[in-house]
Write a protein that holds these residues in place. Structure first.
Motif, PDB file in Angstrom:
ATOM      1  N   TYR A 110       2.519  10.052  -9.744  1.00  0.00           N
ATOM      2  CA  TYR A 110       1.660  10.200 -10.918  1.00  0.00           C
ATOM      3  C   TYR A 110       0.962  11.558 -10.909  1.00  0.00           C
ATOM      4  N   ARG A 111       0.496  11.966  -9.747  1.00  0.00           N
ATOM      5  CA  ARG A 111      -0.259  13.225  -9.610  1.00  0.00           C
ATOM      6  C   ARG A 111       0.595  14.453  -9.918  1.00  0.00           C
ATOM      7  N   THR A 112       1.911  14.343  -9.729  1.00  0.00           N
ATOM      8  CA  THR A 112       2.774  15.496 -10.002  1.00  0.00           C
ATOM      9  C   THR A 112       2.817  15.865 -11.483  1.00  0.00           C
ATOM     10  N   THR A 113       2.525  14.895 -12.356  1.00  0.00           N
ATOM     11  CA  THR A 113       2.584  15.180 -13.793  1.00  0.00           C
ATOM     12  C   THR A 113       1.228  15.082 -14.494  1.00  0.00           C
ATOM     13  N   LEU A 126      -3.980   0.828 -11.607  1.00  0.00           N
ATOM     14  CA  LEU A 126      -2.690   0.445 -11.032  1.00  0.00           C
ATOM     15  C   LEU A 126      -1.613   0.357 -12.110  1.00  0.00           C
ATOM     16  N   ASP A 127      -1.993  -0.084 -13.310  1.00  0.00           N
ATOM     17  CA  ASP A 127      -1.032  -0.181 -14.405  1.00  0.00           C
ATOM     18  C   ASP A 127      -0.442   1.185 -14.748  1.00  0.00           C
ATOM     19  N   ALA A 128      -1.272   2.218 -14.713  1.00  0.00           N
ATOM     20  CA  ALA A 128      -0.804   3.564 -15.058  1.00  0.00           C
ATOM     21  C   ALA A 128       0.250   4.078 -14.079  1.00  0.00           C
ATOM     22  N   ILE A 129       0.181   3.639 -12.842  1.00  0.00           N
ATOM     23  CA  ILE A 129       1.167   4.101 -11.854  1.00  0.00           C
ATOM     24  C   ILE A 129       2.291   3.078 -11.656  1.00  0.00           C
ATOM     25  N   GLY A 130       2.228   1.977 -12.405  1.00  0.00           N
ATOM     26  CA  GLY A 130       3.287   0.978 -12.370  1.00  0.00           C
ATOM     27  C   GLY A 130       3.295   0.107 -11.123  1.00  0.00           C
ATOM     28  N   VAL A 131       2.106  -0.202 -10.614  1.00  0.00           N
ATOM     29  CA  VAL A 131       1.992  -1.007  -9.395  1.00  0.00           C
ATOM     30  C   VAL A 131       1.278  -2.315  -9.717  1.00  0.00           C
ATOM     31  N   SER A 132       1.765  -3.392  -9.121  1.00  0.00           N
ATOM     32  CA  SER A 132       1.149  -4.710  -9.309  1.00  0.00           C
ATOM     33  C   SER A 132      -0.140  -4.815  -8.506  1.00  0.00           C
ATOM     34  N   GLY A 133      -1.033  -5.667  -8.943  1.00  0.00           N
ATOM     35  CA  GLY A 133      -2.295  -5.892  -8.246  1.00  0.00           C
ATOM     36  C   GLY A 133      -2.163  -6.804  -7.042  1.00  0.00           C
ATOM     37  N   THR A 134      -0.970  -7.372  -6.848  1.00  0.00           N
ATOM     38  CA  THR A 134      -0.728  -8.189  -5.663  1.00  0.00           C
ATOM     39  C   THR A 134       0.487  -7.653  -4.922  1.00  0.00           C
ATOM     40  N   SER A 135       0.509  -7.913  -3.622  1.00  0.00           N
ATOM     41  CA  SER A 135       1.635  -7.474  -2.800  1.00  0.00           C
ATOM     42  C   SER A 135       2.889  -8.273  -3.177  1.00  0.00           C
ATOM     43  N   PRO A 136       4.067  -7.807  -2.776  1.00  0.00           N
ATOM     44  CA  PRO A 136       5.304  -8.492  -3.176  1.00  0.00           C
ATOM     45  C   PRO A 136       5.341  -9.982  -2.836  1.00  0.00           C
ATOM     46  N   ASP A 137       4.844 -10.379  -1.677  1.00  0.00           N
ATOM     47  CA  ASP A 137       4.850 -11.790  -1.293  1.00  0.00           C
ATOM     48  C   ASP A 137       3.556 -12.501  -1.667  1.00  0.00           C
ATOM     49  N   GLY A 138       2.590 -11.774  -2.218  1.00  0.00           N
ATOM     50  CA  GLY A 138       1.364 -12.376  -2.711  1.00  0.00           C
ATOM     51  C   GLY A 138       0.281 -12.637  -1.683  1.00  0.00           C
ATOM     52  N   TYR A 139       0.385 -12.064  -0.494  1.00  0.00           N
ATOM     53  CA  TYR A 139      -0.621 -12.301   0.532  1.00  0.00           C
ATOM     54  C   TYR A 139      -1.805 -11.339   0.449  1.00  0.00           C
ATOM     55  N   TYR A 140      -1.673 -10.253  -0.312  1.00  0.00           N
ATOM     56  CA  TYR A 140      -2.723  -9.238  -0.415  1.00  0.00           C
ATOM     57  C   TYR A 140      -2.982  -8.871  -1.864  1.00  0.00           C
ATOM     58  N   THR A 141      -4.222  -8.479  -2.144  1.00  0.00           N
ATOM     59  CA  THR A 141      -4.611  -7.932  -3.437  1.00  0.00           C
ATOM     60  C   THR A 141      -4.725  -6.423  -3.264  1.00  0.00           C
ATOM     61  N   LEU A 189       0.826  -1.216   0.000  1.00  0.00           N
ATOM     62  CA  LEU A 189       0.000   0.000   0.000  1.00  0.00           C
ATOM     63  C   LEU A 189       0.852   1.254   0.000  1.00  0.00           C
ATOM     64  N   LEU A 190       1.880   1.263   0.808  1.00  0.00           N
ATOM     65  CA  LEU A 190       2.714   2.464   0.878  1.00  0.00           C
ATOM     66  C   LEU A 190       3.469   2.703  -0.425  1.00  0.00           C
ATOM     67  N   SER A 191       3.868   1.630  -1.098  1.00  0.00           N
ATOM     68  CA  SER A 191       4.509   1.777  -2.420  1.00  0.00           C
ATOM     69  C   SER A 191       3.513   2.337  -3.435  1.00  0.00           C
ATOM     70  N   ALA A 192       2.286   1.826  -3.399  1.00  0.00           N
ATOM     71  CA  ALA A 192       1.247   2.320  -4.316  1.00  0.00           C
ATOM     72  C   ALA A 192       0.904   3.770  -4.010  1.00  0.00           C
ATOM     73  N   GLN A 193       0.903   4.121  -2.733  1.00  0.00           N
ATOM     74  CA  GLN A 193       0.620   5.504  -2.347  1.00  0.00           C
ATOM     75  C   GLN A 193       1.687   6.447  -2.902  1.00  0.00           C
ATOM     76  N   MET A 194       2.936   6.047  -2.798  1.00  0.00           N
ATOM     77  CA  MET A 194       4.020   6.870  -3.354  1.00  0.00           C
ATOM     78  C   MET A 194       3.893   6.983  -4.877  1.00  0.00           C
ATOM     79  N   ALA A 195       3.505   5.880  -5.526  1.00  0.00           N
ATOM     80  CA  ALA A 195       3.327   5.906  -6.980  1.00  0.00           C
ATOM     81  C   ALA A 195       2.172   6.831  -7.367  1.00  0.00           C
ATOM     82  N   GLN A 196       1.091   6.841  -6.603  1.00  0.00           N
ATOM     83  CA  GLN A 196      -0.043   7.746  -6.872  1.00  0.00           C
ATOM     84  C   GLN A 196       0.421   9.202  -6.777  1.00  0.00           C
TER      85      GLN A 196
END
Length: 135
Positions: A59-62, A70-85, A49-56
Motif C-alpha cells: 500500500y505504501r508504495t503507491t 485493514l480494508d484499504a490494504i485488503g486484509v481481514s480483521g481475523t487470522s485465517p483460522d480465526g484464532y486471532y484478531t 501479521l506477516l501478510s498484513a505487514q506485506m500488504a501495508q
C-alpha cells in the motif's frame, strides 16, 4: 472329566498396574500435546501479521502514508483460522505503523499474548517476546 478348570484372564493387580502405566503416559503426553496445539495457533496469528505487514508495504508504495484501515490494504480483521484478531493500532503515518494480533476467545495464550509488528519488523515493546516468536 475335569470339573475344575483354570479360568484365563487378568488379575485385579495386573489391571491396576496397566491403568497406572496408562495414567503416567497420559500425564506426560497431554501437556506436550496442548503446547503443540498452542504453537499451531500462534502460527496462525503470526502468519496473519506477516501478510498484513506485506500488504501495508505494498500500500505504501503507491500512497504517501501507511494505511489506517485493514480494508484499504485488503486484509481481514481475523487470522485465517480465526484464532486471532488483527488490528492496526495507533495512527499510521508516512513512516510508521503497528499491526497487532490478539488472541480471540475461546483461545487464550497467557504465555505469549498479543503479537505485533511495525515498519521495522517484529515489535517486542509491550507485546510477545522474541522467545514467543520462536515458539
Amino acid at each position: 472329566m475335569d470339573t475344575f478348570r483354570r479360568l484365563a484372564g487378568f488379575t485385579l493387580i495386573e489391571l491396576m498396574i496397566a491403568i497406572a502405566i496408562i495414567g503416567i503416559l497420559a500425564s506426560i503426553a497431554y501437556p506436550a500435546y496442548t503446547e503443540y496445539v498452542k504453537q499451531a495457533k500462534r502460527a496462525d496469528g503470526k502468519s496473519a501479521l506477516l501478510s498484513a505487514q506485506m500488504a501495508q508495504e505494498k500500500y505504501r508504495t503507491t500512497h504517501t502514508a501507511y494505511s489506517a484501515s485493514l480494508d484499504a490494504i485488503g486484509v481481514s480483521g481475523t487470522s485465517p483460522d480465526g484464532y486471532y484478531t488483527v488490528a492496526i493500532t495507533g495512527t499510521p503515518n508516512a513512516t510508521t505503523y503497528t499491526l497487532t494480533a490478539t488472541p480471540r476467545s475461546p483461545f487464550t495464550d497467557s504465555t505469549c499474548g498479543t503479537f505485533a509488528v511495525n515498519q521495522d519488523g517484529k515489535d517486542y515493546t509491550g507485546y510477545a517476546s522474541a522467545d514467543c516468536w520462536k515458539k
